[in-house]
Design a protein around this motif. Sequence first.
Motif, short mmCIF file in Angstrom:
data_model
loop_
_atom_site.label_atom_id
_atom_site.label_comp_id
_atom_site.label_asym_id
_atom_site.label_seq_id
_atom_site.Cartn_x
_atom_site.Cartn_y
_atom_site.Cartn_z
N ASN A 1 37.86 41.96 38.13
CA ASN A 1 37.69 41.91 36.67
C ASN A 1 38.89 41.26 36.00
OD1 ASN A 1 39.75 43.98 36.14
ND2 ASN A 1 38.29 45.39 37.06
N GLU B 1 31.94 46.29 35.31
CA GLU B 1 31.20 46.18 34.05
C GLU B 1 31.15 44.72 33.61
OE1 GLU B 1 32.81 48.74 31.08
OE2 GLU B 1 32.74 50.48 32.37
N GLY B 2 30.05 44.35 32.97
CA GLY B 2 29.92 42.99 32.47
C GLY B 2 29.64 42.02 33.60
N ASN B 3 29.67 40.74 33.25
CA ASN B 3 29.37 39.74 34.28
C ASN B 3 30.44 38.66 34.39
OD1 ASN B 3 28.88 38.33 31.91
ND2 ASN B 3 27.03 37.34 32.68
#
Length: 188
Positions: free
Chosen positions: A66, A88-90
Amino acid sequence: MLLNTAQTKEITPLICEFENQFYIGDFQYNLADFSRWIASDLFVYNAITTEDKRQVLATCGFLITNRLSYERCLAGEINECEMLPLTEGNEGYIYYSSVIAQKPEFSREIIRSTFAELLDLVKEKQVRVKEIFTLPCTKEGVAHALKNHFHPSSYLYEHAYPVYIFDQQGKHKYMWDSLIKHSDESVA
């Protein structure tokens, strides 16, 4: 014998022993330190072994991490093994962890297989690749990074090793292009 990520988990201690033959102090492989990577589905790791899986001949690995881990590693706030897999997220940052081959003929095969698995994972998880980076700690690692269009940044890992970042603006090899291209398409 070529092993994918799932298969390498069966021989992780043997891989650790193999890699520690090549890496210097700051990069010694300790299984406990890398347990989060090994348990994550965002760590891609392939190996070539003898048919009986008793001897490792080559390894290659990537971690999709991340932004915070990426920035903290670059700033020298955390060690390599403390980078966390993307949760989390992309928006992912790909850490080209290692490639080791006892013989040059293993290099191409191990890199291609690991990269193919990484590309499939990026597509499956719809990761948008923001940066690709590596921390070469040997002269061979530096040569490999430069050959594959990584350039040294102003950041030093452990105040000693330049962080190499993939040059997304220059002419790059097809495999890196495909990763960046897919990443751009996944958010269009």
